[in-house]
Design an enzyme around this catalytic site. Structure first.
Site, PDB file in Angstrom:
ATOM      1  N   ASP A  52       0.852  -1.188   0.000  1.00  0.00           N
ATOM      2  CA  ASP A  52       0.000   0.000   0.000  1.00  0.00           C
ATOM      3  C   ASP A  52       0.890   1.240   0.000  1.00  0.00           C
ATOM      4  O   ASP A  52       1.519   1.545   0.996  1.00  0.00           O
ATOM      5  CB  ASP A  52      -0.892  -0.051   1.247  1.00  0.00           C
ATOM      6  CG  ASP A  52      -1.767   1.183   1.347  1.00  0.00           C
ATOM      7  OD1 ASP A  52      -1.682   2.057   0.454  1.00  0.00           O
ATOM      8  OD2 ASP A  52      -2.525   1.278   2.319  1.00  0.00           O
ATOM      9  N   GLU A 131      32.375  10.059  -1.308  1.00  0.00           N
ATOM     10  CA  GLU A 131      33.148  10.075  -0.053  1.00  0.00           C
ATOM     11  C   GLU A 131      32.191  10.537   1.040  1.00  0.00           C
ATOM     12  O   GLU A 131      31.942  11.726   1.189  1.00  0.00           O
ATOM     13  CB  GLU A 131      34.311  11.067  -0.159  1.00  0.00           C
ATOM     14  CG  GLU A 131      35.263  10.799  -1.317  1.00  0.00           C
ATOM     15  CD  GLU A 131      36.253  11.953  -1.510  1.00  0.00           C
ATOM     16  OE1 GLU A 131      36.825  12.438  -0.526  1.00  0.00           O
ATOM     17  OE2 GLU A 131      36.408  12.375  -2.667  1.00  0.00           O
ATOM     18  N   GLU A 133      30.926  11.396   4.607  1.00  0.00           N
ATOM     19  CA  GLU A 133      31.383  11.784   5.944  1.00  0.00           C
ATOM     20  C   GLU A 133      30.201  11.740   6.914  1.00  0.00           C
ATOM     21  O   GLU A 133      29.056  11.936   6.515  1.00  0.00           O
ATOM     22  CB  GLU A 133      31.979  13.193   5.898  1.00  0.00           C
ATOM     23  CG  GLU A 133      33.220  13.276   5.020  1.00  0.00           C
ATOM     24  CD  GLU A 133      33.768  14.689   4.834  1.00  0.00           C
ATOM     25  OE1 GLU A 133      34.939  14.804   4.487  1.00  0.00           O
ATOM     26  OE2 GLU A 133      33.012  15.659   5.018  1.00  0.00           O
ATOM     27  N   GLU A 188      38.015  12.216  10.299  1.00  0.00           N
ATOM     28  CA  GLU A 188      37.955  13.474   9.564  1.00  0.00           C
ATOM     29  C   GLU A 188      38.433  14.623  10.448  1.00  0.00           C
ATOM     30  O   GLU A 188      38.804  14.429  11.597  1.00  0.00           O
ATOM     31  CB  GLU A 188      36.539  13.719   9.033  1.00  0.00           C
ATOM     32  CG  GLU A 188      36.403  13.498   7.527  1.00  0.00           C
ATOM     33  CD  GLU A 188      37.343  14.363   6.686  1.00  0.00           C
ATOM     34  OE1 GLU A 188      37.824  15.404   7.166  1.00  0.00           O
ATOM     35  OE2 GLU A 188      37.611  13.983   5.528  1.00  0.00           O
ATOM     36  N   GLU A 195      35.187   9.368   7.926  1.00  0.00           N
ATOM     37  CA  GLU A 195      34.892   9.148   6.513  1.00  0.00           C
ATOM     38  C   GLU A 195      35.268   7.722   6.160  1.00  0.00           C
ATOM     39  O   GLU A 195      36.313   7.228   6.577  1.00  0.00           O
ATOM     40  CB  GLU A 195      35.697  10.130   5.642  1.00  0.00           C
ATOM     41  CG  GLU A 195      35.558   9.881   4.148  1.00  0.00           C
ATOM     42  CD  GLU A 195      36.262  10.949   3.295  1.00  0.00           C
ATOM     43  OE1 GLU A 195      36.252  12.138   3.678  1.00  0.00           O
ATOM     44  OE2 GLU A 195      36.819  10.567   2.249  1.00  0.00           O
ATOM     45  N   HIS A 244      31.465  14.278  -1.077  1.00  0.00           N
ATOM     46  CA  HIS A 244      32.164  14.573  -2.333  1.00  0.00           C
ATOM     47  C   HIS A 244      31.830  13.458  -3.310  1.00  0.00           C
ATOM     48  O   HIS A 244      31.843  12.286  -2.955  1.00  0.00           O
ATOM     49  CB  HIS A 244      33.675  14.605  -2.116  1.00  0.00           C
ATOM     50  CG  HIS A 244      34.119  15.699  -1.185  1.00  0.00           C
ATOM     51  ND1 HIS A 244      35.412  15.841  -0.765  1.00  0.00           N
ATOM     52  CD2 HIS A 244      33.430  16.700  -0.608  1.00  0.00           C
ATOM     53  CE1 HIS A 244      35.513  16.893   0.037  1.00  0.00           C
ATOM     54  NE2 HIS A 244      34.311  17.424   0.150  1.00  0.00           N
ATOM     55  N   ARG A 315      41.799  22.980  -3.495  1.00  0.00           N
ATOM     56  CA  ARG A 315      40.805  22.105  -2.896  1.00  0.00           C
ATOM     57  C   ARG A 315      39.516  22.828  -2.520  1.00  0.00           C
ATOM     58  O   ARG A 315      38.515  22.208  -2.219  1.00  0.00           O
ATOM     59  CB  ARG A 315      41.362  21.433  -1.638  1.00  0.00           C
ATOM     60  CG  ARG A 315      42.160  20.224  -1.956  1.00  0.00           C
ATOM     61  CD  ARG A 315      42.739  19.555  -0.737  1.00  0.00           C
ATOM     62  NE  ARG A 315      43.407  18.332  -1.170  1.00  0.00           N
ATOM     63  CZ  ARG A 315      42.821  17.152  -1.199  1.00  0.00           C
ATOM     64  NH1 ARG A 315      41.582  17.006  -0.810  1.00  0.00           N
ATOM     65  NH2 ARG A 315      43.486  16.091  -1.614  1.00  0.00           N
ATOM     66  N   GLU A 332      35.690  15.815  -9.213  1.00  0.00           N
ATOM     67  CA  GLU A 332      35.168  15.672  -7.852  1.00  0.00           C
ATOM     68  C   GLU A 332      34.242  16.861  -7.587  1.00  0.00           C
ATOM     69  O   GLU A 332      34.701  18.008  -7.504  1.00  0.00           O
ATOM     70  CB  GLU A 332      36.318  15.654  -6.841  1.00  0.00           C
ATOM     71  CG  GLU A 332      35.831  15.532  -5.395  1.00  0.00           C
ATOM     72  CD  GLU A 332      36.946  15.708  -4.357  1.00  0.00           C
ATOM     73  OE1 GLU A 332      37.953  16.374  -4.643  1.00  0.00           O
ATOM     74  OE2 GLU A 332      36.770  15.176  -3.247  1.00  0.00           O
ATOM     75  N   ARG A 334      32.162  18.807  -5.005  1.00  0.00           N
ATOM     76  CA  ARG A 334      32.332  18.824  -3.545  1.00  0.00           C
ATOM     77  C   ARG A 334      31.141  19.351  -2.752  1.00  0.00           C
ATOM     78  O   ARG A 334      31.178  19.394  -1.534  1.00  0.00           O
ATOM     79  CB  ARG A 334      33.576  19.654  -3.197  1.00  0.00           C
ATOM     80  CG  ARG A 334      34.862  19.002  -3.676  1.00  0.00           C
ATOM     81  CD  ARG A 334      36.060  19.943  -3.592  1.00  0.00           C
ATOM     82  NE  ARG A 334      36.372  20.379  -2.247  1.00  0.00           N
ATOM     83  CZ  ARG A 334      37.116  19.700  -1.379  1.00  0.00           C
ATOM     84  NH1 ARG A 334      37.667  18.562  -1.739  1.00  0.00           N
ATOM     85  NH2 ARG A 334      37.331  20.166  -0.168  1.00  0.00           N
TER      86      ARG A 334
HETATM   87  N1  GLN Z   1      34.067  18.051   5.616  1.00  0.00           N
HETATM   88  C1  GLN Z   1      34.379  18.829   4.435  1.00  0.00           C
HETATM   89  C2  GLN Z   1      33.088  19.147   3.686  1.00  0.00           C
HETATM   90  O1  GLN Z   1      32.195  19.582   4.270  1.00  0.00           O
HETATM   91  C3  GLN Z   1      35.385  18.128   3.559  1.00  0.00           C
HETATM   92  C4  GLN Z   1      36.695  17.878   4.224  1.00  0.00           C
HETATM   93  C5  GLN Z   1      37.621  17.004   3.430  1.00  0.00           C
HETATM   94  O2  GLN Z   1      37.257  15.923   2.995  1.00  0.00           O
HETATM   95  N2  GLN Z   1      38.805  17.416   3.221  1.00  0.00           N
HETATM   96  O3  GLN Z   1      32.944  18.985   2.497  1.00  0.00           O
HETATM   97 MG    MG Z   2      36.628  14.069   3.650  1.00  0.00          MG
HETATM   98 MG    MG Z   3      37.980  12.141   1.102  1.00  0.00          MG
HETATM   99 MG    MG Z   4      37.302  14.571  -1.395  1.00  0.00          MG
END
Ligand code: GLN
Ligand code: MG
Ligand code: MG
Ligand code: MG
Length: 443
Positions: A52, A131, A133, A188, A195, A244, A315, A332, A334
């Protein structure tokens, strides 16, 4: 392992599996399931299992509530943490209408449709590696989650061996038993934050894997007396949790993002894909970053992206190009966070990138400077826009997007906007602790 229907029936008998959970995901990314006994399995595998759908959020209207679950036999897996006599297993299902057509409110169907479009453009695979976290918190005397952690470790730290370290080890072992290839797991940046990275796979498998991953992490945390949360920003003043998302497209058996001859060794497809992502990111943010709290992570100072930019060196931007090339060439992204519905988020990311390829959207030049130290004036001069600053802004952007409407389909598009507008309204009318702290005595 990719199982057939016959394989599943055989394993269930041989391994003394008693219960099979038929799982699916609602549009807000919540895992749902109904358990059947082994005796009912054959019927379920013949797609005769009805449920359902009327009480599942975002599913159907009351008067047309019968839905069918069609298990995908290749997703069969036994839960290692349940009793080993009369075992418990699960199957991930597609949701179908009574007339045998796929239900357009099923996120797994949305991703399958998006992948079909990629196939039609000649891309046989869209590989995705997330990835994820998360935080591990202590529970109080009543077993309720707190935001307290006794762990004072940071990025890549070893020990002190606390509850968190042990729980993370158990998680990795259980995931491996369930067929995951764990590539890395580490502490992390923030206290209590972890992570675990599992190997990339094709988009559909990865979306299924993310759902399984979150279930396992929460379950094993609980068994260790902890609470695992994928809430993007549980604590002010320290890093939040992202997801990510590493992506690559394959054409004719080759990585379509790689081109030896380019200065960055990226292909034209890769540049256009970046162009499409940047162009559509503000419209798909409500899907990759779906909750009120998501936008408290996307602020300067915590390694989370804020501006629409890309870089092969830096980064901090939204899109980073990891150093690997050849078959491992990837982008990647993010900004996604682990509160997203992975089926919808991956479908949206893929479609945004393909939009770039289809319409030959050239991205702006890469930004190798630290965008966070630029003034607003400098950023505007370089044409660097920001991600939405709130769920409200993200939903407004999404509403305007033909692309998102097409990816999600009218049904999910409308339900999603309705629910997210309500979520924002609910939030914005609440009186928060911040307001009381700031105003109660001052005025
Ligand atoms: N925690 C971070 C974010 O919010 C990422 C940190 C990392 O993986 N270097 O994306
Ligand atoms: Mg990370
Ligand atoms: Mg990572
Ligand atoms: Mg990463």
């Amino acid at each position: 392992p990719k199982y057939s229907k016959e394989d599943v029936l055989k394993i269930v008998k041989e391994q003394d599996v008693k219960f099979i959970r038929l799982q699916f995901t609602d549009i807000f990314g919540m895992l749902k399931n109904v358990a059947i006994t082994a005796e009912q399995l054959e019927k379920a595998l013949d797609n005769k299992c009805m449920f359902d759908g009327s009480s599942i959020e975002g599913f159907v209207r009351i008067e047309e509530s019968d839905m069918y679950l069609r298990p995908d036999p290749s997703t069969f897996v036994i839960f290692p943490w349940r009793p080993q006599n009369g075992k418990v297993a699960r199957l991930i299902c597609d949701v179908y209408n009574p007339d045998g057509t796929p239900f357009e409110g099923d996120p797994r169907y949305v991703l399958k449709k998006a992948l079909k479009k990629a196939n039609d453009m000649g891309y046989e695979f869209f590989n995705v590696g997330p990835e994820c976290e998360f935080f591990l918190f202590l529970t109080d005397n009543e077993g309720k989650p707190t935001t307290i952690t006794h762990d004072n470790a940071g990025y890549f730290d070893l020990g002190p061996v606390d509850l968190g370290e042990n729980a993370r080890r158990d998680m990795c072992l259980v995931l491996e038993e369930m067929g995951f290839e764990i590539e890395a797991s580490h502490h992390e940046v923030a206290p209590g934050q972890h992570e675990i990275d599992f190997k990339y796979a094709d988009a559909l498998t990865t979306a299924d894997n993310i759902m399984t991953f979150k279930m396992v992490v929460k379950t094993i945390a609980h068994r260790n007396g902890l609470h695992a949360t994928f809430m993007p920003k549980p604590i002010f003043g320290i890093n939040g949790s992202g997801m990510h998302t590493n992506v690559s497209l394959f054409k004719d058996g080759k990585n379509a993002f790689f081109d030896e001859k380019d200065p960055l060794q990226l292909s034209q497809d890769a540049y256009w894909f970046i162009g499409g992502l940047l162009k559509n990111m503000r419209s798909i943010a409500a899907i990759t970053n779906p909750i009120v709290n998501s936008y408290k992570r996307l602020v300067p100072g915590y390694e989370a992206p804020v501006y629409l930019a890309w870089s092969a060196r830096n980064r901090s931007p939204l899109i980073r190009i990891p150093a690997a090339r050849g078959e491992a060439t990837r982008l990647e992204l993010r900004c996604p966070d682990p509160s997203c519905n992975p089926y919808l988020a991956i479908a949206a990311v893929l479609s945004a990138g393909l939009d770039g390829i289809k319409n030959k959207i050239q991205p702006p030049p890469s930004t190798d400077k630290n965008i966070f130290v630029m003034t607003e004036e400098q950023r505007l001069k370089e044409g660097i826009e920001a991600l939405p600053g709130s769920l409200e802004e993200a939903v407004k952007e999404m509403k305007k997007s033909e692309l998102v409407k097409e990816v999600l389909g009218e049904h999910i598009f409308n339900k999603y906007i309705e629910a997210k507008t309500q979520e924002w309204d609910d939030y914005r009318t609440k009186i928060t602790k911040w307001e009381l702290d700031e105003y109660l005595t001052r005025y």
